[in-house]
Design a protein around this motif. Structure first.
Motif, PDB file in Angstrom:
ATOM      1  N   THR A  94      14.491  -6.781  12.311  1.00  0.00           N
ATOM      2  CA  THR A  94      15.535  -6.698  11.290  1.00  0.00           C
ATOM      3  C   THR A  94      14.885  -6.932   9.929  1.00  0.00           C
ATOM      4  O   THR A  94      13.790  -7.527   9.842  1.00  0.00           O
ATOM      5  N   PRO A  95      15.516  -6.510   8.838  1.00  0.00           N
ATOM      6  CA  PRO A  95      14.965  -6.791   7.517  1.00  0.00           C
ATOM      7  C   PRO A  95      14.722  -8.271   7.281  1.00  0.00           C
ATOM      8  O   PRO A  95      13.692  -8.661   6.727  1.00  0.00           O
ATOM      9  N   ARG A  96      15.654  -9.107   7.713  1.00  0.00           N
ATOM     10  CA  ARG A  96      15.510 -10.561   7.515  1.00  0.00           C
ATOM     11  C   ARG A  96      14.244 -11.080   8.191  1.00  0.00           C
ATOM     12  O   ARG A  96      13.458 -11.826   7.596  1.00  0.00           O
ATOM     13  N   GLU A  97      14.027 -10.669   9.445  1.00  0.00           N
ATOM     14  CA  GLU A  97      12.860 -11.148  10.178  1.00  0.00           C
ATOM     15  C   GLU A  97      11.576 -10.519   9.646  1.00  0.00           C
ATOM     16  O   GLU A  97      10.529 -11.171   9.607  1.00  0.00           O
ATOM     17  N   ALA A  98      11.636  -9.266   9.234  1.00  0.00           N
ATOM     18  CA  ALA A  98      10.438  -8.602   8.706  1.00  0.00           C
ATOM     19  C   ALA A  98       9.963  -9.289   7.431  1.00  0.00           C
ATOM     20  O   ALA A  98       8.762  -9.523   7.244  1.00  0.00           O
ATOM     21  N   ILE A  99      10.890  -9.601   6.559  1.00  0.00           N
ATOM     22  CA  ILE A  99      10.524 -10.261   5.307  1.00  0.00           C
ATOM     23  C   ILE A  99       9.974 -11.660   5.585  1.00  0.00           C
ATOM     24  O   ILE A  99       8.962 -12.079   5.006  1.00  0.00           O
ATOM     25  N   ALA A 100      10.641 -12.393   6.485  1.00  0.00           N
ATOM     26  CA  ALA A 100      10.161 -13.737   6.831  1.00  0.00           C
ATOM     27  C   ALA A 100       8.775 -13.673   7.470  1.00  0.00           C
ATOM     28  O   ALA A 100       7.911 -14.526   7.196  1.00  0.00           O
ATOM     29  N   PHE A 101       8.549 -12.680   8.325  1.00  0.00           N
ATOM     30  CA  PHE A 101       7.245 -12.512   8.968  1.00  0.00           C
ATOM     31  C   PHE A 101       6.161 -12.247   7.927  1.00  0.00           C
ATOM     32  O   PHE A 101       5.066 -12.842   7.987  1.00  0.00           O
ATOM     33  N   MET A 102       6.442 -11.353   6.964  1.00  0.00           N
ATOM     34  CA  MET A 102       5.452 -11.058   5.932  1.00  0.00           C
ATOM     35  C   MET A 102       5.185 -12.289   5.077  1.00  0.00           C
ATOM     36  O   MET A 102       4.055 -12.521   4.637  1.00  0.00           O
ATOM     37  N   GLY A 103       6.213 -13.096   4.844  1.00  0.00           N
ATOM     38  CA  GLY A 103       6.004 -14.347   4.127  1.00  0.00           C
ATOM     39  C   GLY A 103       5.139 -15.320   4.909  1.00  0.00           C
ATOM     40  O   GLY A 103       4.278 -16.012   4.339  1.00  0.00           O
ATOM     41  N   ALA A 104       5.341 -15.368   6.227  1.00  0.00           N
ATOM     42  CA  ALA A 104       4.550 -16.277   7.061  1.00  0.00           C
ATOM     43  C   ALA A 104       3.073 -15.926   7.015  1.00  0.00           C
ATOM     44  O   ALA A 104       2.215 -16.815   7.090  1.00  0.00           O
ATOM     45  N   LEU A 105       2.765 -14.639   6.880  1.00  0.00           N
ATOM     46  CA  LEU A 105       1.368 -14.230   6.763  1.00  0.00           C
ATOM     47  C   LEU A 105       0.731 -14.776   5.491  1.00  0.00           C
ATOM     48  O   LEU A 105      -0.497 -14.832   5.386  1.00  0.00           O
ATOM     49  N   PRO A 151       0.822  -1.209   0.000  1.00  0.00           N
ATOM     50  CA  PRO A 151       0.000   0.000   0.000  1.00  0.00           C
ATOM     51  C   PRO A 151       0.855   1.257   0.000  1.00  0.00           C
ATOM     52  O   PRO A 151       2.063   1.215   0.273  1.00  0.00           O
ATOM     53  N   GLU A 152       0.223   2.369  -0.295  1.00  0.00           N
ATOM     54  CA  GLU A 152       0.939   3.649  -0.280  1.00  0.00           C
ATOM     55  C   GLU A 152       1.392   3.992   1.136  1.00  0.00           C
ATOM     56  O   GLU A 152       2.456   4.582   1.324  1.00  0.00           O
ATOM     57  N   GLU A 153       0.598   3.616   2.132  1.00  0.00           N
ATOM     58  CA  GLU A 153       0.982   3.859   3.522  1.00  0.00           C
ATOM     59  C   GLU A 153       1.928   2.740   3.953  1.00  0.00           C
ATOM     60  O   GLU A 153       1.512   1.599   4.124  1.00  0.00           O
ATOM     61  N   ARG A 154       3.209   3.065   4.097  1.00  0.00           N
ATOM     62  CA  ARG A 154       4.205   2.053   4.448  1.00  0.00           C
ATOM     63  C   ARG A 154       4.108   1.714   5.932  1.00  0.00           C
ATOM     64  O   ARG A 154       3.694   2.537   6.751  1.00  0.00           O
ATOM     65  N   GLY A 155       4.525   0.508   6.297  1.00  0.00           N
ATOM     66  CA  GLY A 155       4.488   0.146   7.706  1.00  0.00           C
ATOM     67  C   GLY A 155       5.302  -1.103   7.998  1.00  0.00           C
ATOM     68  O   GLY A 155       4.989  -2.184   7.489  1.00  0.00           O
ATOM     69  N   LEU A 156       6.366  -0.960   8.789  1.00  0.00           N
ATOM     70  CA  LEU A 156       7.176  -2.082   9.252  1.00  0.00           C
ATOM     71  C   LEU A 156       7.414  -1.906  10.748  1.00  0.00           C
ATOM     72  O   LEU A 156       7.435  -0.778  11.258  1.00  0.00           O
ATOM     73  N   TYR A 157       7.631  -3.007  11.446  1.00  0.00           N
ATOM     74  CA  TYR A 157       7.971  -2.913  12.866  1.00  0.00           C
ATOM     75  C   TYR A 157       9.419  -2.430  12.983  1.00  0.00           C
ATOM     76  O   TYR A 157      10.344  -3.116  12.538  1.00  0.00           O
ATOM     77  N   PRO A 158       9.653  -1.253  13.574  1.00  0.00           N
ATOM     78  CA  PRO A 158      10.994  -0.665  13.542  1.00  0.00           C
ATOM     79  C   PRO A 158      12.052  -1.456  14.289  1.00  0.00           C
ATOM     80  O   PRO A 158      13.242  -1.339  13.983  1.00  0.00           O
ATOM     81  N   ALA A 159      11.660  -2.276  15.263  1.00  0.00           N
ATOM     82  CA  ALA A 159      12.649  -3.054  16.011  1.00  0.00           C
ATOM     83  C   ALA A 159      13.051  -4.338  15.288  1.00  0.00           C
ATOM     84  O   ALA A 159      14.065  -4.960  15.630  1.00  0.00           O
ATOM     85  N   VAL A 163      12.851  -3.005   1.739  1.00  0.00           N
ATOM     86  CA  VAL A 163      12.553  -4.165   2.592  1.00  0.00           C
ATOM     87  C   VAL A 163      11.060  -4.488   2.536  1.00  0.00           C
ATOM     88  O   VAL A 163      10.669  -5.661   2.425  1.00  0.00           O
ATOM     89  N   GLN A 164      10.224  -3.465   2.596  1.00  0.00           N
ATOM     90  CA  GLN A 164       8.785  -3.724   2.540  1.00  0.00           C
ATOM     91  C   GLN A 164       8.393  -4.350   1.208  1.00  0.00           C
ATOM     92  O   GLN A 164       7.554  -5.251   1.152  1.00  0.00           O
ATOM     93  N   LEU A 165       9.020  -3.891   0.137  1.00  0.00           N
ATOM     94  CA  LEU A 165       8.719  -4.476  -1.168  1.00  0.00           C
ATOM     95  C   LEU A 165       9.172  -5.931  -1.220  1.00  0.00           C
ATOM     96  O   LEU A 165       8.455  -6.794  -1.748  1.00  0.00           O
TER      97      LEU A 165
END
Length: 314
Positions: free
Chosen positions: A92-103, A82-90, A143-145
């Protein structure tokens, strides 16, 4: 749904209170293509994408997503940023990407493995273990992409993906989009920066005030306008002036006008016979931004950005 289409929408309408934001939009997006939805801010681009994805329902019209009349049924096959970006700031990129994949059903261990590869390909391997809050805006957006595509979706929907990125990160994003299409995905993105669509898209829809004002290839949009002639002469006046169209204007020392119907050869002959003393003559094909202005009008195109000088040279 017609064979070969990733998205098909007919007559989409959306109202918010008394305001009609989308007024009857038709779209057809071919599988394996890059499709751009262009328009000024407030044109209805984001609302249209959200209706296509089933995030909001249309008040009228139908849409089919990857063969499903109910978009929710295709959710696992779609990646949406979405145009409104949003990641958990604490994170790491590796965990954020894996988390989004798990969803989207990717096991965490597999998500981490894919994240490592995606970050390396994006030139972010050294940042894989840093907290996202320590990354630049462009890096965090990348990272969000990557999290949007980690589950290898068949359809990728990006809302203003280039917004806020510098030229280097914009170029990287363009490369990533092309790589996703090369593996077989379909990409549809909205933008108000015309340069990206001109470089990337096979087809575009130009939306203004909730309506599709043009749908087709970039070349077809550019063909809406005649090539532009810029002419410099030694003579200030003379018989050669009769060869210029009535709307020719002298701007910054050059005559500027649309190429006449007869083409350049009769124009050149008349200029030479009339003693113009041609110093410079160039014929410039219109860009997509020029075509946008012609299609939807100056008022609707007021906040659409042309290519900045450094992007135009890229």
């Amino acid at each position: 749904m017609r064979v070969g289409l990733a998205i098909e929408a007919t007559g989409l309408v959306k109202r918010f209170g008394e305001a009609i934001v989308v007024r009857g939009i038709d779209l057809s997006v071919a599988q394996g293509s890059i499709y751009g939805v262009l328009g000024p801010n407030g044109a209805g681009k984001t609302t249209t994408l959200r209706m296509l994805l089933g995030i909001i329902d249309p008040d009228a019209g139908t849409r089919t997503l990857l063969g499903h009349e109910a978009p929710i049924e295709a959710a696992s096959q779609v990646g949406y940023m979405p145009e409104e970006r949003g990641l958990y700031p604490a994170m790491t990129p590796r965990e954020a990407i894996a988390f989004m994949g798990a969803l989207r059903g990717v096991p965490l261990a597999e998500g981490r493995r894919r994240a490592d590869g995606l970050l390396a390909d994006a030139g972010l391997a050294e940042s894989a273990a840093k907290p996202i809050r320590k990354l630049s805006k462009g890096m965090a957006q990348t990272v969000q992409l990557l999290g949007t595509i980690v589950h290898q979706p068949d359809l990728i929907v990006l809302d203003e993906p280039f917004s806020g990125l510098d030229a280097v990160n914009q170029a990287r994003l363009e490369e990533l989009i092309r790589a996703q299409v090369a593996r077989g995905a379909t990409v549809i993105f909205s933008t108000h920066v015309i340069a990206h669509a001109e470089r990337l898209c096979e087809r575009i829809a130009i939306i203004a005030r909730g309506l599709v004002r043009f749908e087709g290839t970039v070349e077809q949009a550019r063909e809406k306008l005649r090539p532009r002639v810029r002419l410099g002469t030694r003579a200030e006046d003379g018989p050669w002036r009769a060869a210029l169209p009535a709307d020719a204007a002298r701007i910054d020392g050059l005559w500027q006008f649309d190429l006449p119907d007869g083409g350049v050869e009769p124009l050149l002959a008349a200029l030479m016979a009339g003693g113009a003393g041609i110093e410079t003559l160039s014929i410039e094909r219109p860009g997509l931004h020029d075509a946008f202005v012609a299609i939807v009008g100056e008022a609707a195109a007021g906040d659409v950005a042309p290519a900045p000088a450094d992007e135009a040279a890229a």
